[in-house]
Scaffold this active site. Sequence first.
Site, PDB file in Angstrom:
ATOM      1  N   GLU A   1       6.048  23.907  30.008  1.00 28.52           N
ATOM      2  CA  GLU A   1       5.161  24.013  30.436  1.00 28.52           C
ATOM      3  C   GLU A   1       3.761  23.988  30.338  1.00 28.52           C
ATOM      4  OE1 GLU A   1       5.622  23.681  34.985  1.00 28.52           O
ATOM      5  OE2 GLU A   1       3.448  23.903  35.205  1.00 28.52           O
TER       6      GLU A   1
ATOM      7  N   CYS B   1       5.237  28.968  35.610  1.00 22.18           N
ATOM      8  CA  CYS B   1       6.426  27.951  35.433  1.00 22.18           C
ATOM      9  C   CYS B   1       6.218  28.139  33.699  1.00 22.18           C
ATOM     10  CB  CYS B   1       6.632  26.966  36.268  1.00 22.18           C
ATOM     11  SG  CYS B   1       6.902  27.005  37.584  1.00 22.18           S
TER      12      CYS B   1
HETATM   13  C1  LIG Z   1       1.229  33.388  39.309  1.00 22.12           C
HETATM   14  C2  LIG Z   1       1.398  31.863  38.887  1.00 22.12           C
HETATM   15  C3  LIG Z   1       1.255  30.905  39.731  1.00 22.12           C
HETATM   16  C4  LIG Z   1       1.372  29.225  39.236  1.00 22.12           C
HETATM   17  N1  LIG Z   1       1.386  28.240  40.426  1.00 22.12           N
HETATM   18  C5  LIG Z   1       1.774  26.857  39.661  1.00 22.12           C
HETATM   19  C6  LIG Z   1       2.368  26.454  40.871  1.00 22.12           C
HETATM   20  O1  LIG Z   1       2.564  26.527  41.874  1.00 22.12           O
HETATM   21  N2  LIG Z   1       2.031  25.331  40.347  1.00 22.12           N
HETATM   22  C7  LIG Z   1       1.068  24.459  39.129  1.00 22.12           C
HETATM   23  O2  LIG Z   1       1.460  22.971  38.560  1.00 22.12           O
HETATM   24  N3  LIG Z   1       1.048  25.069  38.857  1.00 22.12           N
HETATM   25  C8  LIG Z   1       1.005  26.992  38.628  1.00 22.12           C
HETATM   26  N4  LIG Z   1       0.694  28.179  37.832  1.00 22.12           N
HETATM   27  C9  LIG Z   1       0.098  27.275  36.631  1.00 22.12           C
HETATM   28  C10 LIG Z   1      -1.381  27.201  36.716  1.00 22.12           C
HETATM   29  O3  LIG Z   1      -2.234  27.866  37.132  1.00 22.12           O
HETATM   30  C11 LIG Z   1      -2.106  25.952  37.230  1.00 22.12           C
HETATM   31  O4  LIG Z   1      -1.712  24.681  36.188  1.00 22.12           O
HETATM   32  C12 LIG Z   1      -3.301  26.090  37.066  1.00 22.12           C
HETATM   33  O5  LIG Z   1      -4.036  25.072  38.102  1.00 22.12           O
HETATM   34  C13 LIG Z   1      -3.949  25.981  35.436  1.00 22.12           C
HETATM   35  O6  LIG Z   1      -5.245  25.996  35.312  1.00 22.12           O
HETATM   36  P1  LIG Z   1      -6.414  26.963  34.685  1.00 22.12           P
HETATM   37  O7  LIG Z   1      -7.833  27.166  35.086  1.00 22.12           O
HETATM   38  O8  LIG Z   1      -5.943  28.440  34.613  1.00 22.12           O
HETATM   39  O9  LIG Z   1      -5.964  26.138  33.088  1.00 22.12           O
HETATM   40  P2  LIG Z   1      -6.056  26.735  31.328  1.00 22.12           P
HETATM   41  O10 LIG Z   1      -4.730  28.429  31.985  1.00 22.12           O
HETATM   42  O11 LIG Z   1      -7.331  27.569  31.260  1.00 22.12           O
HETATM   43  O12 LIG Z   1      -6.035  25.601  30.959  1.00 22.12           O
HETATM   44  C14 LIG Z   1      -5.099  24.462  31.213  1.00 22.12           C
HETATM   45  C15 LIG Z   1      -5.314  23.363  30.171  1.00 22.12           C
HETATM   46  O13 LIG Z   1      -5.994  22.975  30.969  1.00 22.12           O
HETATM   47  C16 LIG Z   1      -7.631  22.816  29.871  1.00 22.12           C
HETATM   48  N5  LIG Z   1      -8.461  23.604  30.586  1.00 22.12           N
HETATM   49  C17 LIG Z   1      -9.356  24.017  31.264  1.00 22.12           C
HETATM   50  N6  LIG Z   1     -10.897  23.962  32.229  1.00 22.12           N
HETATM   51  C18 LIG Z   1     -10.601  22.247  31.314  1.00 22.12           C
HETATM   52  C19 LIG Z   1     -11.868  21.975  31.938  1.00 22.12           C
HETATM   53  N7  LIG Z   1     -12.797  21.949  33.143  1.00 22.12           N
HETATM   54  N8  LIG Z   1     -12.113  20.184  31.648  1.00 22.12           N
HETATM   55  C20 LIG Z   1     -10.767  20.128  30.832  1.00 22.12           C
HETATM   56  N9  LIG Z   1     -10.193  20.928  30.262  1.00 22.12           N
HETATM   57  C21 LIG Z   1      -9.922  22.206  30.921  1.00 22.12           C
HETATM   58  C22 LIG Z   1      -7.281  23.853  28.417  1.00 22.12           C
HETATM   59  O14 LIG Z   1      -8.007  23.480  27.623  1.00 22.12           O
HETATM   60  C23 LIG Z   1      -6.197  23.690  28.947  1.00 22.12           C
HETATM   61  O15 LIG Z   1      -5.402  23.311  27.777  1.00 22.12           O
HETATM   62  C24 LIG Z   1       1.315  29.131  37.821  1.00 22.12           C
HETATM   63  C25 LIG Z   1       0.621  29.556  36.871  1.00 22.12           C
HETATM   64  C26 LIG Z   1       0.331  31.680  37.419  1.00 22.12           C
HETATM   65  C27 LIG Z   1      -0.027  32.586  36.424  1.00 22.12           C
END
Ligand SMILES: Cc1cc2nc3c(=O)[nH]c(=O)nc-3n(C[C@H](O)[C@H](O)[C@H](O)COP(=O)(O)OP(=O)(O)OC[C@H]3O[C@@H](n4cnc5c(N)ncnc54)[C@H](O)[C@@H]3O)c2cc1C
Length: 246
Positions: free
Chosen positions: A242, A172
């Site tokens: 977001e 999102c």
């Molecule tokens: C197809 C799709 C569907 C999605 N659906 C949802 C949904 O239903 N609900 C929702 O809330 N989100 C959704 N998202 C958004 C996203 O996937 C989530 O928010 C996810 O939990 C982010 O995790 P990530 O590991 O990819 O974080 P990243 O994108 O790698 O990082 C996000 C943030 O977290 C920080 N970070 C990463 N790892 C750590 C760590 N170990 N310690 C501290 N900080 C850290 C990074 O520095 C950055 O600031 C979606 C995304 C996609 C592409």
Amino acid sequence: MHVFGGISNVIIGSDGLKGLVIKNLIAYKKTIEEKEDYCLLRVSGGYNMTRLAKETAEFGYEGLEYHLGLPGTVGGGLCVNSGWYAHPPSKYIGDPVHEVCLISKDGATRIEPKEYFHFDYDYSVLKKTGEIVLWVDFKLKKADPEELFQHGREALDYRKKTQPFGIPSSGCYFQNIDGKSAGRIIDQAGLKGYTIGGAQVSTVHANFIVNTGHATSEDVQKLAQHVKETVKTKFGIHLEEEIIWL
Ligand SMILES: Cc1cc2nc3c(=O)[nH]c(=O)nc-3n(C[C@H](O)[C@H](O)[C@H](O)COP(=O)(O)OP(=O)(O)OC[C@H]3O[C@@H](n4cnc5c(N)ncnc54)[C@H](O)[C@@H]3O)c2cc1C
């Protein structure tokens, strides 16, 4: 230094990032305490969120099953307090947190309780402090595995039906406004399918900007700006990102 998990909630500009970039894929989990009615489960920050949702449902541990199908890791999910919003009440990754081991910017580690994080919609204090999640202890109630799986499947099916699955995006793009779906507002503004360069407002879910093949970060930025301006002009609503732009 930049620490990421699945990099599923981030867009990096064409200039790239300066400094050390760490993609945390450290994956372990272990039971810390098991009682008749709950389990304290320690999970590393790099653990895949969907895998964890599936495994905890299998074991009959309640609290993470609605995150089946969520891309990314436990650490990233905790930082932005990822959630499941389809049916109230919303379910957040922060809900079943007991305590978390963090690394601060000076390299020191310490353990903080759930209250430290001020979890809210799309928010934890980590967004401000930049501390790194090493591991999380989740306190998960015991429940019927079949029922948990049913909830997980419901969430996964809903995501598949309502989100552009299999097409590159960063989830999102804009925050919901006081519980009102940003996607619905963008849809009502007639922007589904609107395209700039390789970036498109998803035809499936208007709050997703998808890469139709060769989108640049500038395409995405211009499209997002157009969406913001259109929504402001039509409805007087100010959309906030977001997505994390770097
Ligand atoms: C197809 C799709 C569907 C999605 N659906 C949802 C949904 O239903 N609900 C929702 O809330 N989100 C959704 N998202 C958004 C996203 O996937 C989530 O928010 C996810 O939990 C982010 O995790 P990530 O590991 O990819 O974080 P990243 O994108 O790698 O990082 C996000 C943030 O977290 C920080 N970070 C990463 N790892 C750590 C760590 N170990 N310690 C501290 N900080 C850290 C990074 O520095 C950055 O600031 C979606 C995304 C996609 C592409």
